[in-house]
Design a protein around this motif. Structure first.
Motif, mmCIF file in Angstrom:
data_model
loop_
_atom_site.group_PDB
_atom_site.id
_atom_site.type_symbol
_atom_site.label_atom_id
_atom_site.label_comp_id
_atom_site.label_asym_id
_atom_site.label_seq_id
_atom_site.Cartn_x
_atom_site.Cartn_y
_atom_site.Cartn_z
ATOM 1 N N LEU A 5 1.371 -1.397 -0.155
ATOM 2 C CA LEU A 5 -0.359 0.093 -0.019
ATOM 3 C C LEU A 5 0.940 1.313 -0.455
ATOM 4 O O LEU A 5 1.883 1.552 1.014
ATOM 5 C CB LEU A 5 -0.247 0.157 1.503
ATOM 6 N N VAL A 6 1.153 1.539 -1.037
ATOM 7 C CA VAL A 6 1.523 3.246 -1.170
ATOM 8 C C VAL A 6 1.236 4.468 -1.802
ATOM 9 O O VAL A 6 -0.449 4.479 -2.001
ATOM 10 C CB VAL A 6 2.154 3.297 -2.234
ATOM 11 N N GLU A 7 0.300 5.194 -0.584
ATOM 12 C CA GLU A 7 -0.397 6.150 -0.162
ATOM 13 C C GLU A 7 0.562 7.380 0.974
ATOM 14 O O GLU A 7 0.888 7.104 2.169
ATOM 15 C CB GLU A 7 -1.174 6.010 0.379
ATOM 16 N N ASP A 8 0.950 8.870 0.634
ATOM 17 C CA ASP A 8 1.173 9.407 1.501
ATOM 18 C C ASP A 8 0.605 9.859 2.540
ATOM 19 O O ASP A 8 0.673 10.817 3.626
ATOM 20 C CB ASP A 8 1.949 10.475 0.797
ATOM 21 N N GLU A 9 -1.004 10.328 2.127
ATOM 22 C CA GLU A 9 -1.648 11.143 3.129
ATOM 23 C C GLU A 9 -1.635 10.166 3.899
ATOM 24 O O GLU A 9 -2.919 9.012 3.896
ATOM 25 C CB GLU A 9 -3.265 11.375 2.939
ATOM 26 N N GLU A 10 -1.529 10.018 5.216
ATOM 27 C CA GLU A 10 -1.125 8.934 6.467
ATOM 28 C C GLU A 10 -2.243 8.725 6.649
ATOM 29 O O GLU A 10 -2.524 7.753 6.564
ATOM 30 C CB GLU A 10 -0.302 10.181 8.088
ATOM 31 N N LEU A 11 -3.943 9.282 7.414
ATOM 32 C CA LEU A 11 -5.197 8.785 7.674
ATOM 33 C C LEU A 11 -5.413 7.928 6.319
ATOM 34 O O LEU A 11 -5.964 6.969 7.132
ATOM 35 C CB LEU A 11 -6.056 10.121 7.964
ATOM 36 N N LEU A 12 -5.929 8.291 5.476
ATOM 37 C CA LEU A 12 -6.358 7.744 3.997
ATOM 38 C C LEU A 12 -5.481 5.833 4.698
ATOM 39 O O LEU A 12 -5.883 5.499 4.243
ATOM 40 C CB LEU A 12 -5.660 8.089 3.255
ATOM 41 N N ARG A 13 -3.774 6.046 4.462
ATOM 42 C CA ARG A 13 -3.054 5.288 4.586
ATOM 43 C C ARG A 13 -4.062 4.145 5.816
ATOM 44 O O ARG A 13 -4.007 3.033 5.250
ATOM 45 C CB ARG A 13 -2.107 5.758 4.304
ATOM 46 N N GLU A 22 -8.509 -5.938 7.528
ATOM 47 C CA GLU A 22 -9.732 -7.031 7.651
ATOM 48 C C GLU A 22 -10.186 -7.730 6.921
ATOM 49 O O GLU A 22 -10.816 -8.766 6.450
ATOM 50 C CB GLU A 22 -10.711 -5.793 8.770
ATOM 51 N N ALA A 23 -9.771 -7.361 5.420
ATOM 52 C CA ALA A 23 -9.990 -7.993 4.295
ATOM 53 C C ALA A 23 -9.098 -9.428 4.093
ATOM 54 O O ALA A 23 -9.733 -10.229 3.177
ATOM 55 C CB ALA A 23 -10.229 -7.860 3.203
ATOM 56 N N GLY A 24 -8.722 -9.450 5.045
ATOM 57 C CA GLY A 24 -7.070 -10.759 4.981
ATOM 58 C C GLY A 24 -5.688 -10.676 3.749
ATOM 59 O O GLY A 24 -5.140 -11.401 4.310
ATOM 60 N N TYR A 25 -5.926 -9.204 3.994
ATOM 61 C CA TYR A 25 -4.656 -9.403 3.305
ATOM 62 C C TYR A 25 -3.855 -8.561 4.554
ATOM 63 O O TYR A 25 -3.647 -8.335 5.648
ATOM 64 C CB TYR A 25 -4.531 -7.600 2.435
ATOM 65 N N THR A 26 -2.229 -9.988 3.802
ATOM 66 C CA THR A 26 -1.084 -8.848 4.769
ATOM 67 C C THR A 26 -0.410 -7.455 3.999
ATOM 68 O O THR A 26 -0.016 -7.583 2.746
ATOM 69 C CB THR A 26 0.134 -10.218 4.897
ATOM 70 N N VAL A 27 -0.363 -6.606 5.042
ATOM 71 C CA VAL A 27 -0.283 -5.285 4.345
ATOM 72 C C VAL A 27 1.012 -4.733 4.727
ATOM 73 O O VAL A 27 1.481 -4.808 6.137
ATOM 74 C CB VAL A 27 -1.671 -3.897 5.073
ATOM 75 N N ASP A 28 2.135 -4.043 3.542
ATOM 76 C CA ASP A 28 2.800 -3.234 4.024
ATOM 77 C C ASP A 28 2.618 -1.897 3.582
ATOM 78 O O ASP A 28 2.275 -1.842 2.550
ATOM 79 C CB ASP A 28 4.595 -4.209 2.921
ATOM 80 N N GLU A 29 3.687 -0.940 4.455
ATOM 81 C CA GLU A 29 2.522 0.612 3.686
ATOM 82 C C GLU A 29 3.635 1.383 4.152
ATOM 83 O O GLU A 29 4.936 1.088 4.298
ATOM 84 C CB GLU A 29 2.479 0.692 5.390
ATOM 85 N N ALA A 30 3.956 2.260 2.037
ATOM 86 C CA ALA A 30 4.980 2.965 1.717
ATOM 87 C C ALA A 30 4.202 4.667 1.798
ATOM 88 O O ALA A 30 3.204 4.706 1.297
ATOM 89 C CB ALA A 30 5.252 2.185 0.753
ATOM 90 N N PRO A 31 4.742 5.292 3.071
ATOM 91 C CA PRO A 31 4.363 6.992 2.760
ATOM 92 C C PRO A 31 4.708 7.646 1.335
ATOM 93 O O PRO A 31 4.892 8.684 1.004
ATOM 94 C CB PRO A 31 5.008 7.562 4.091
ATOM 95 N N ASP A 32 6.000 7.108 0.812
ATOM 96 C CA ASP A 32 6.347 7.704 -0.347
ATOM 97 C C ASP A 32 6.911 6.546 -1.219
ATOM 98 O O ASP A 32 7.126 5.553 -1.040
ATOM 99 C CB ASP A 32 7.416 8.538 0.328
ATOM 100 N N GLY A 33 7.558 7.249 -2.595
ATOM 101 C CA GLY A 33 8.354 6.535 -3.978
ATOM 102 C C GLY A 33 9.616 5.794 -3.634
ATOM 103 O O GLY A 33 9.393 4.358 -3.341
ATOM 104 N N ASN A 34 9.986 6.094 -2.717
ATOM 105 C CA ASN A 34 11.367 5.497 -2.492
ATOM 106 C C ASN A 34 10.710 4.748 -1.926
ATOM 107 O O ASN A 34 11.724 3.464 -2.365
ATOM 108 C CB ASN A 34 12.213 6.574 -1.766
ATOM 109 N N GLU A 35 10.551 4.867 -0.940
ATOM 110 C CA GLU A 35 9.955 3.137 -0.002
ATOM 111 C C GLU A 35 9.686 2.354 -0.586
ATOM 112 O O GLU A 35 9.771 1.567 -1.065
ATOM 113 C CB GLU A 35 8.837 3.601 1.736
#
Length: 224
Positions: A5-13, A22-35
């Motif tokens: 999941l790549v999204e810079d808006e923290e609340l939305l992310r 909740e839907a069963g996914y394992t999730v890695d979060e990135a706030p910017d393009g480099n990550e």
């Protein structure tokens, strides 16, 4: 299934990450393009959600770079850009689908599930293997007329194996696709999940669809 999941808006992310988990996914979060590039290069994903307006490296560049480096997981583009030219540019860069902000989370989840299925070669949310029927939308599994009582992790293991039938899947691969990045990953736990699944499937009348290949992993073969 493992999602980036790549999204810079923290609340939305955070909101999207919670919904995905909740839907069963394992999730890695990135706030910017480099990550996003780091995660996309280093870890195996079943699908990615990519915002276009990112700090550092923008989403278009991230997608183009990952595709040049032969990363083939499907990518759903999120964009607040209303011009159709921007959406076309994202798809031409290597995106597979898009949603324009604001959007309903239910639609995002439905689109992600469809992308995962199609990338594995399935067009319907209902996957049938002999007497076993898995509904990836409701996350229910039936054998003949009996519904199996599966834990979240048991379902994740079975889902991954059924989406990759006749393939040799290692314990490492299963571990990477069902656990969060920062979790304590004991691959021996996979053996426990496999053992439970076998007992439940055998008891319901689906005889031995999960094969063990010594030193290599597991293979799902549809029972007759």
């Amino acid at each position: 299934m493992r999602a980036l999941l790549v999204e810079d808006e923290e609340l939305l992310r955070q909101q999207l990450a919670n919904s995905l988990r909740e839907a069963g996914y394992t999730v890695d979060e990135a706030p910017d393009g480099n990550e996003a590039l780091y995660y996309g290069r280093e870890f195996p994903y079943d699908v990615a959600v990519m915002d276009l307006g990112l700090p550092g490296v923008d989403g278009i560049q991230v997608i183009e770079t990952l595709r040049r480096e032969d990363k083939h997981f499907p990518i759903l583009i999120l964009t607040a850009r209303g011009h159709w030219q921007e959406r076309v540019k994202g798809l031409e860069a290597g995106g597979d689908d898009y949603l324009v902000k604001p959007f309903h989370t239910e639609e995002l989840l439905a689109r992600l599930n469809a992308l995962v299925r199609r990338s594995a070669g399935f067009s319907s949310p209902s996957i049938k293997a002999g007497p076993i029927v898995m509904d990836t939308s409701s996350q229910r599994v039936r054998v003949e007329d009996a519904e199996l009582d599966l834990t979240s992790f048991e379902y994740k293991v079975l889902e991954y194996l059924m989406l990759h039938p006749d393939e040799v899947v290692s314990k490492t691969t299963l571990t990477e696709h069902i656990y969060e990045q920062d979790c304590d990953r004991d691959s021996n736990v996979i053996e426990v999940f496999i053992g439970r699944l076998r007992k439940k499937l055998d008891a319901a009348g689906a005889s031995s669809p999960i094969q063990t290949l010594r030193g290599r992993g597991y293979r799902f073969v549809a029972p007759e």
